[in-house]
Design a protein around this motif. Sequence first.
Motif, PDB file in Angstrom:
ATOM      1  N   GLU A 123      39.339  44.229  42.254  1.00 25.54           N
ATOM      2  CA  GLU A 123      41.010  43.858  42.295  1.00 25.54           C
ATOM      3  C   GLU A 123      41.663  44.193  43.589  1.00 25.54           C
ATOM      4  O   GLU A 123      42.705  43.239  43.789  1.00 25.54           O
ATOM      5  CB  GLU A 123      41.597  44.993  41.394  1.00 25.54           C
ATOM      6  N   VAL A 124      41.203  44.876  44.562  1.00 21.74           N
ATOM      7  CA  VAL A 124      41.776  45.015  45.684  1.00 21.74           C
ATOM      8  C   VAL A 124      41.876  43.476  46.576  1.00 21.74           C
ATOM      9  O   VAL A 124      42.820  43.524  47.442  1.00 21.74           O
ATOM     10  CB  VAL A 124      41.272  46.076  46.569  1.00 21.74           C
ATOM     11  N   THR A 125      40.895  42.849  46.347  1.00 21.79           N
ATOM     12  CA  THR A 125      40.724  41.556  46.966  1.00 21.79           C
ATOM     13  C   THR A 125      41.810  40.767  46.296  1.00 21.79           C
ATOM     14  O   THR A 125      42.064  39.668  47.107  1.00 21.79           O
ATOM     15  CB  THR A 125      39.511  40.892  47.001  1.00 21.79           C
ATOM     16  N   LEU A 126      42.552  41.196  45.409  1.00 21.26           N
ATOM     17  CA  LEU A 126      43.599  40.258  44.902  1.00 21.26           C
ATOM     18  C   LEU A 126      44.580  40.896  45.045  1.00 21.26           C
ATOM     19  O   LEU A 126      45.983  40.481  44.167  1.00 21.26           O
ATOM     20  CB  LEU A 126      43.212  39.887  43.259  1.00 21.26           C
ATOM     21  N   ALA A 228      47.372  47.063  49.058  1.00 21.65           N
ATOM     22  CA  ALA A 228      46.751  47.272  48.109  1.00 21.65           C
ATOM     23  C   ALA A 228      45.391  48.455  48.395  1.00 21.65           C
ATOM     24  O   ALA A 228      45.399  49.141  47.534  1.00 21.65           O
ATOM     25  CB  ALA A 228      45.907  46.287  47.432  1.00 21.65           C
ATOM     26  N   PRO A 229      44.526  48.313  49.460  1.00 23.84           N
ATOM     27  CA  PRO A 229      43.823  49.544  49.597  1.00 23.84           C
ATOM     28  C   PRO A 229      44.264  50.959  49.829  1.00 23.84           C
ATOM     29  O   PRO A 229      43.746  51.848  49.299  1.00 23.84           O
ATOM     30  CB  PRO A 229      43.133  49.082  50.938  1.00 23.84           C
ATOM     31  N   VAL A 230      45.592  50.942  50.140  1.00 23.00           N
ATOM     32  CA  VAL A 230      46.250  52.254  50.426  1.00 23.00           C
ATOM     33  C   VAL A 230      46.518  52.682  48.973  1.00 23.00           C
ATOM     34  O   VAL A 230      46.387  53.958  48.601  1.00 23.00           O
ATOM     35  CB  VAL A 230      47.445  51.964  51.194  1.00 23.00           C
ATOM     36  N   ALA A 231      47.160  51.809  48.156  1.00 22.32           N
ATOM     37  CA  ALA A 231      47.492  52.212  46.655  1.00 22.32           C
ATOM     38  C   ALA A 231      46.300  52.662  46.041  1.00 22.32           C
ATOM     39  O   ALA A 231      46.136  53.544  45.072  1.00 22.32           O
ATOM     40  CB  ALA A 231      48.011  50.916  46.041  1.00 22.32           C
ATOM     41  N   ALA A 266      49.798  36.318  47.457  1.00 21.39           N
ATOM     42  CA  ALA A 266      49.063  35.638  48.776  1.00 21.39           C
ATOM     43  C   ALA A 266      47.489  35.740  48.468  1.00 21.39           C
ATOM     44  O   ALA A 266      46.944  34.698  48.646  1.00 21.39           O
ATOM     45  CB  ALA A 266      49.599  36.227  50.156  1.00 21.39           C
ATOM     46  N   LEU A 267      47.012  36.975  48.128  1.00 23.50           N
ATOM     47  CA  LEU A 267      45.658  36.982  47.961  1.00 23.50           C
ATOM     48  C   LEU A 267      45.313  36.045  46.619  1.00 23.50           C
ATOM     49  O   LEU A 267      44.161  35.802  46.662  1.00 23.50           O
ATOM     50  CB  LEU A 267      45.392  38.497  47.758  1.00 23.50           C
TER      51      LEU A 267
END
Length: 719
Positions: A123-126, A228-231, A266-267
């Motif tokens: 999911e992080v990649t999206l 997203a990675p931070v979240a 964007a992702l």
Amino acid sequence: MARYAQVHGSVALITLTNPPVNALSAAVRHGITETVTRALRDPEVKSVVICGENGVFCGGADIREFAKPMGGPPLVPMIAAIEEGDKPVVAAIEGVALGGGLELALGCHYRIAHTKALVGLPEVTLGLLPAAGGTQRLPRLIGIAPALDLITTGRHVAAQQALKLGIVDQVTDQSTVDVAIQFAKQVVGQPLLPRKLSTQPTPCPPDVDILLEEAMTQVKRRARGAIAPVACVMAVRAAATLPYRAGMQKEQELMATLFRSSQAHALQYCFFAQRAVGRWKLSSGAHSGNSKPRPVSKAAVIGLGTMGRGITVALVKAGIAVVAVETSDKQLQMGKQIVSEMLKREAQKRNETPRLDLIRFTTSMLELKDSDLVIEAVFEDMPLKKQVFKELSSVCKADAFLCTNTSGLDVDELAAVTKTPELVVGMHFFAPAHVMKLLEVVCGSRSSPEAVATAMYLGKRLGKVSVAVGNCPGFVGNRMLRPYLEEANFLLEEGATPELVDGALEEFGFAMGVFRMSDLSGLDVGWRIRKESGLTGPDVDPSDPPRRRQGQRYSPLPDLVCEQGRLGQKNGRGWYLYDKPGGRVATPDPKIHQLLEEYRLKHGIRPRRVDRQEVVERCLFALINEGFRILDDGIAAGPEDIDMIYVFGYGWPRHRGGPMFYAGMVGLPKVLERLEHYWQAHPDVPHLEPSALLRRLVDSGSPPIDTWRDFLQRPHSQL
Ligand SMILES: CC/C=C\CC(=O)SCCNC(=O)CCNC(=O)[C@H](O)C(C)(C)COP(=O)(O)OP(=O)(O)OC[C@H]1O[C@@H](n2cnc3c(N)ncnc32)[C@H](O)[C@@H]1OP(=O)(O)O
């Protein structure tokens, strides 16, 4: 879209049926909810197996639905109902269990995977996080550190590793569904509570706070502005510090913010754009659906410089035999040694044996006679390349594809010296060619659909994202790079420093600013090209004023830097000073500041304060403007092609979607207004003049990016 069957008397078999990847669309969620309820209610059913049709468990939530209003049963209660039930549920994982697919499996009480299956939470990649309980259940199952790794990187894990990590209970190379059914029968009556992950505590090491802090520092450094990675780290922290229910609440709150973010849009755009560029179309009407690639079992590479070596390694890594040609024994031996070392390093990473046996090193072009496809990677010099192509045309078999790795020279001019111009196509790799994901496939005016299909397919075999582009100086990527570089130089003239410009671009999300990137590539490369095109050196028109060439503004600053022997990272001095020749630690150099001051004094330029916003607007809007011209000229088929070229070849931050997507995000009227503003201020800079397509789009009310193709003058006419 979930099939129900009762097998072996007491096992309910639920099969997700939504090809190609059984994504969890509203209909599938509805089907799962209905069939699970039925199974739990049926007194004859003692246990349940969930699997996916056609050898794929589930590719996760249906990403196409994210752009629409939410309908159908939500995932969280659907998965909770499975976990809370009083009958054992076994996930039979074949193919992939990704994102919501793995979260569904984590809600099951047991997981059996096929040896070839892959699992992960991408999911992080999206631009999202695993918000169907993934951030709360996975840490409870495998611990904080491995869960952080999987959730923040989104990487896929092979079945054996998933077994080691404890994600799956068993791996099989037999029919996974059959094994799962047997397993489901055996576990009837065993206590279920310990298998319900939401009821279990998260195993936390004593230094969990330090671990989480380190993870946060690491993702912030890696993420370059991606949220997203931070979240993801924050959600895993909740799993470590809060009870399950409160953790789920936190997961939902974080997801709500991410879901609405421009980065997620964007992702997700990038996800589909990456797949769309594979569906190429030529102006002749030929397209990826009706043009077959020819098999390539033996390839050849001409020239073992940096590019040729990387291409050779990429081919060998894909299991393709290569004839590698150099002109002299000395060059050949040097190339051989470096290629061998590269292959050994690559093989070591993958715990494999290096396939040196696949390469034949030679100085004789005659050895190319049975190659299916040749990639020329000699010096970027048209007469030299023409000579090579003439020779190739006489020594290769009649149906061999002849490809050039030129980064911007005319593919048609090269094709014209061969007997088979229809078999000539550009294959523009990016350095290092065995690492970089982008391949520009340059379609000449006479390239056959078969040649294009073969080059596109070969790119895919090499693990590249292949993008078909038309033939013009610099093609797509390098043509757009020129205004970007020029604006950066103009900003230095006007008062900026390399570190100010780079700082602004790195803050935007580029891994490296323009000057650090130029230092890395070598400043002499551009210098030579500028000399050849008469922009500097003895061929300059003596009547040209010092800061004008060929009728427009020109900055000789990069030439002056080269004249001082500063060639970039390789000799330790360029726009920056490096710790050593070839070193990577760049520090601002007072000598460059002095050079800039003297230059401004000499040319009567009064330096002014340049801010970061101006850097981003001038460099990026100029690049975007050229992108609009490229679209209108028919050199790229659509904005997705340009965006994927920039994301995969030029370090454009993926969470900003690529330059054309970014323009849409900023707002086309704003891009137009800023370009007009800068063009007025710099009327001698043609690349700042807003392109006709941009104006047409704004006049038409700035339509969404997926409709821009309807506004092109000559859609993909040069393809
Ligand atoms: C509350 C929120 C909970 C959960 C969130 C999520 O689950 S987000 C989704 C997480 N899942 C993923 O990110 C997986 C995405 N898919 C892939 O990585 C690959 O498609 C996959 C599954 C590994 C298969 O790869 P393969 O190379 O075999 O096929 P390809 O990628 O070309 O895909 C085939 C077509 O399927 C479409 N597709 C794939 N996954 C999804 C999906 N999750 N949703 C919708 N559509 C999906 C893909 O676009 C291809 O179609 P095309 O028309 O060619 O674009």
